[in-house]
Design an enzyme around this catalytic site. Structure first.
Site, short mmCIF file in Angstrom:
data_model
loop_
_atom_site.label_atom_id
_atom_site.label_comp_id
_atom_site.label_asym_id
_atom_site.label_seq_id
_atom_site.Cartn_x
_atom_site.Cartn_y
_atom_site.Cartn_z
N TYR A 134 58.10 41.66 29.60
CA TYR A 134 57.94 40.32 29.03
C TYR A 134 56.55 40.15 28.44
CZ TYR A 134 59.27 35.41 28.47
OH TYR A 134 59.59 34.19 27.94
N LYS A 179 54.19 31.42 28.30
CA LYS A 179 55.14 30.49 28.92
C LYS A 179 54.52 29.80 30.13
CE LYS A 179 58.87 31.09 26.32
NZ LYS A 179 59.46 30.01 25.50
#
Length: 258
Positions: free
Chosen positions: A159, A166
Site C-alpha cells: 500500500y 490515508k
C-alpha cells in the site's frame, strides 16, 4: 437486496469520483438515488466523460460536471453550479485518490517528495478544500464522507505511500468533524475492505489482498460497492444524526482480526 426505503427524499448529494459502474462512488450514487436523493456527480476529464455521463443519465443526476481537483477553478465551478441550481447541499462524498505510479509501486523510502506531495494534495487536502466550499451550502446541517482504507492505521503490504496519505485523511475527518459540528455537519471516514475497482488495480499483488480479506473476515465474504453505498446512505440520514468523527469500517469485520 432488501427493500429500499426512501430515507433520503429531497436530499441533495454531491458524489465526486465516479469512474465507471464498478467504482465506489458509483455504488454510493446508486444507493443514494435508490433512497430518494437528488444527485450531482463529476467525472475526471474528457476521457472519462463518455463512461460516466451515461451512468449519471441512468441515475437521473441533475448536475454533471468535470472535476479534476488539480485544475484551478474546477472545484469552485462545481460548487457554484450547485449553489445556483440547488441553493443547498446535504451530503458530500469524496471518493478520489491518486499517487504517481512510480511512487505508488515503490516503497515509502523511495517515494519522491513531489510524488508524496501530489498524493497528499489529491487524496487528502482536496477533501478539506471541498469541505470549505460545501459547508456554507449545508444550511440545515449535512454529512461529509471521505474514502479511506485499513492501510491508514496498519501496515498493508504494497500500500506504500497511500498508507500515510490515508492516515492524514482520517485525521482530517476528525478535525473537520470537530470544526463543523456546531453547524450540525457530520464527517465520516469510510474504510471499506478491498474492492475490485479500477483504482485498486494499481496496487501490486492486489489479488492477494482480496483473498486475505475473505480469509480474515468473520463473515468470510468480500464487500461490494453496494455495501459501501447503503452504509453511507444510512449515515447521511437522520437515523445517524449523532454519529460523527469516526472511521466506519465496511469490511465484514476483517479490521478486528489481528
Amino acid at each position: 437486496m432488501a427493500e429500499v426505503r426512501p430515507i433520503l427524499t429531497g436530499h441533495k448529494s454531491l458524489i465526486v469520483g465516479v469512474a465507471n459502474d464498478q467504482s465506489i462512488a458509483y455504488g454510493c450514487a446508486e444507493a443514494f438515488r435508490a433512497c430518494g436523493a437528488d444527485l450531482a456527480i463529476t467525472w475526471l476529464n474528457d476521457k472519462a466523460r463518455p463512461h460516466v455521463e451515461p451512468l449519471g443519465e441512468k441515475l437521473g443526476a441533475e448536475i454533471m460536471a468535470p472535476l479534476n481537483v488539480e485544475n484551478p477553478g474546477e472545484l469552485e465551478a462545481v460548487f457554484d453550479e450547485i449553489g445556483s441550481r440547488w441553493g443547498k447541499l446535504d451530503s458530500l462524498i469524496h471518493s478520489i485518490a491518486f499517487a504517481p505510479k512510480e511512487d505508488l509501486q515503490g516503497g515509502l523510502l523511495d517515494c519522491s517528495a513531489a510524488g508524496f506531495a501530489r498524493a497528499m494534495d489529491v487524496s487528502c487536502h482536496s477533501f478539506v478544500r471541498m469541505a470549505k466550499l460545501a459547508a456554507p451550502l449545508m444550511k440545515d446541517g449535512g454529512t461529509m464522507f471521505a474514502m479511506s482504507y485499513l492501510g491508514a492505521n496498519r501496515v498493508v503490504t504494497n500500500y506504500n505511500v497511500m498508507g500515510p496519505v490515508k492516515a492524514a485523511l482520517e485525521a482530517a475527518c476528525r478535525y473537520l468533524a470537530f470544526e463543523l459540528g456546531p453547524q450540525n455537519i457530520r464527517v465520516h471516514a469510510i474504510s471499506p475492505g478491498p474492492l475490485k475497482t479500477r483504482a485498486a488495480s494499481g496496487i501490486k499483488d492486489f489479488e492477494h489482498l482480496l483473498n486475505d480479506a475473505v480469509a480474515r473476515s468473520p463473515l468470510h465474504e468480500l464487500v461490494d460497492i453496494d455495501d459501501v453505498g447503503f452504509a453511507c446512505a444510512y449515515l447521511a440520514a437522520d437515523f445517524a444524526r449523532r454519529i460523527t468523527g469516526g472511521t466506519i469500517y465496511i469490511d465484514g469485520g476483517a479490521n478486528i482480526i489481528g
